[in-house]
Design an enzyme around this catalytic site. Structure first.
Site, PDB file in Angstrom:
ATOM      1  CB  SER A 118      -0.965  -0.052   1.193  1.00 54.54           C
ATOM      2  OG  SER A 118      -2.003   0.883   1.050  1.00 54.54           O
ATOM      3  CG  ASP A 173      -7.337  -2.868  -2.854  1.00 50.61           C
ATOM      4  OD1 ASP A 173      -8.053  -2.167  -2.112  1.00 50.61           O
ATOM      5  OD2 ASP A 173      -6.098  -2.892  -2.782  1.00 50.61           O
ATOM      6  CG  HIS A 205      -5.814  -2.452   0.718  1.00 44.93           C
ATOM      7  ND1 HIS A 205      -5.224  -1.955  -0.432  1.00 44.93           N
ATOM      8  CD2 HIS A 205      -5.173  -1.861   1.750  1.00 44.93           C
ATOM      9  CE1 HIS A 205      -4.288  -1.104  -0.101  1.00 44.93           C
ATOM     10  NE2 HIS A 205      -4.223  -1.030   1.225  1.00 44.93           N
TER      11      HIS A 205
END
Length: 234
Positions: A118, A173, A205
């Site tokens: 991320s 996601d 995610h």
């Protein structure tokens, strides 16, 4: 300020390093445990040290200014948002110190890989394609760059070889849509970056065992053991 570190040391002679940046609000030790849970063991090699740094606590605008362990601040989690150059600059200082410490320990830049999940993956992209293009490789999991990123500006002015890129992104996601990751990959590719983009089916995610297993093998391919010293035949 140098980030706090959690490391998995090489089990033999240390000749290469991997720096794994966590996502927003997380810590290095948490990512280490996440990886350990998914693989059933540590991400570990005889010759490679794995470094899990923790970002400093700072105000984070998407959380209404609350303190969070984040590498940099941003106006919003959106590919169309502008980067905060001031916040990124402070972050660069920490990353450069991390890399310089490895170099001081005898590890050349072309034996270092950076990557992350991320926000950590975005930081890895900044590191490999803006700060330190001499690195061995870059990986980014569930990550994106803003459309007006300084990384793209930097690549337009570079002619030397660039680190190979490995990107992974969950098809389901909802926090960082896969389209953002693919757009980032395609833009980097147009600017001369070679690599691969791996969509992950039925994945939100999150890190996955399959992507970490692939990553583990890719790291070994990019950072193979050094040949043993050839005995002097004279």
């Amino acid at each position: 300020m140098t980030p706090a570190l959690k490391t998995i040391n090489a089990t033999g002679k240390h000749t290469a390093s991997v720096i794994f940046f966590h996502g927003s609000g997380d810590t290095g030790p948490n990512v280490l445990e996440w990886v350990r849970f998914l693989l059933g063991r540590d991400l570990e090699y005889p010759h490679i040290k794995i470094i899990y740094p923790t970002a400093p606590l700072q105000k984070y605008t998407p959380l209404d200014g609350q303190l969070s362990n984040v590498w940099f601040d941003r106006k919003s989690v959106n590919i169309a948002a502008q980067e905060s150059k001031k916040s990124m600059s402070r972050c660069y200082d920490s990353v450069n110190k991390l890399i310089d410490e490895e170099v001081a320990n005898g590890i050349p830049l072309n034996r270092i890989i950076v990557g992350g999940f991320s926000m950590g993956g975005a930081l890895a992209l900044h590191t490999g394609y803006h700060l330190r293009p001499e690195l061995a490789g870059v990986f980014a999991h569930s990550s994106f760059l803003n459309r007006g990123s300084v990384v793209y500006e930097s690549l337009q002015n570079r002619s030397q070889a660039l680190p190979e890129l490995r990107m992974f992104h969950g098809e389901r996601d909802t926090l960082v849509p896969q389209e953002w990751g693919k757009e980032t990959f395609d833009t980097l590719k147009k600017l001369g970056v070679n690599g691969t983009f791996h969509p992950l089916r039925n994945t939100l995610h999150e890190l996955k065992t399959a992507s970490l297993t692939d990553l583990q093998q890719w790291i070994l391919e990019k950072l193979p053991p050094l040949d043993k010293h050839v005995q002097n035949k004279l």
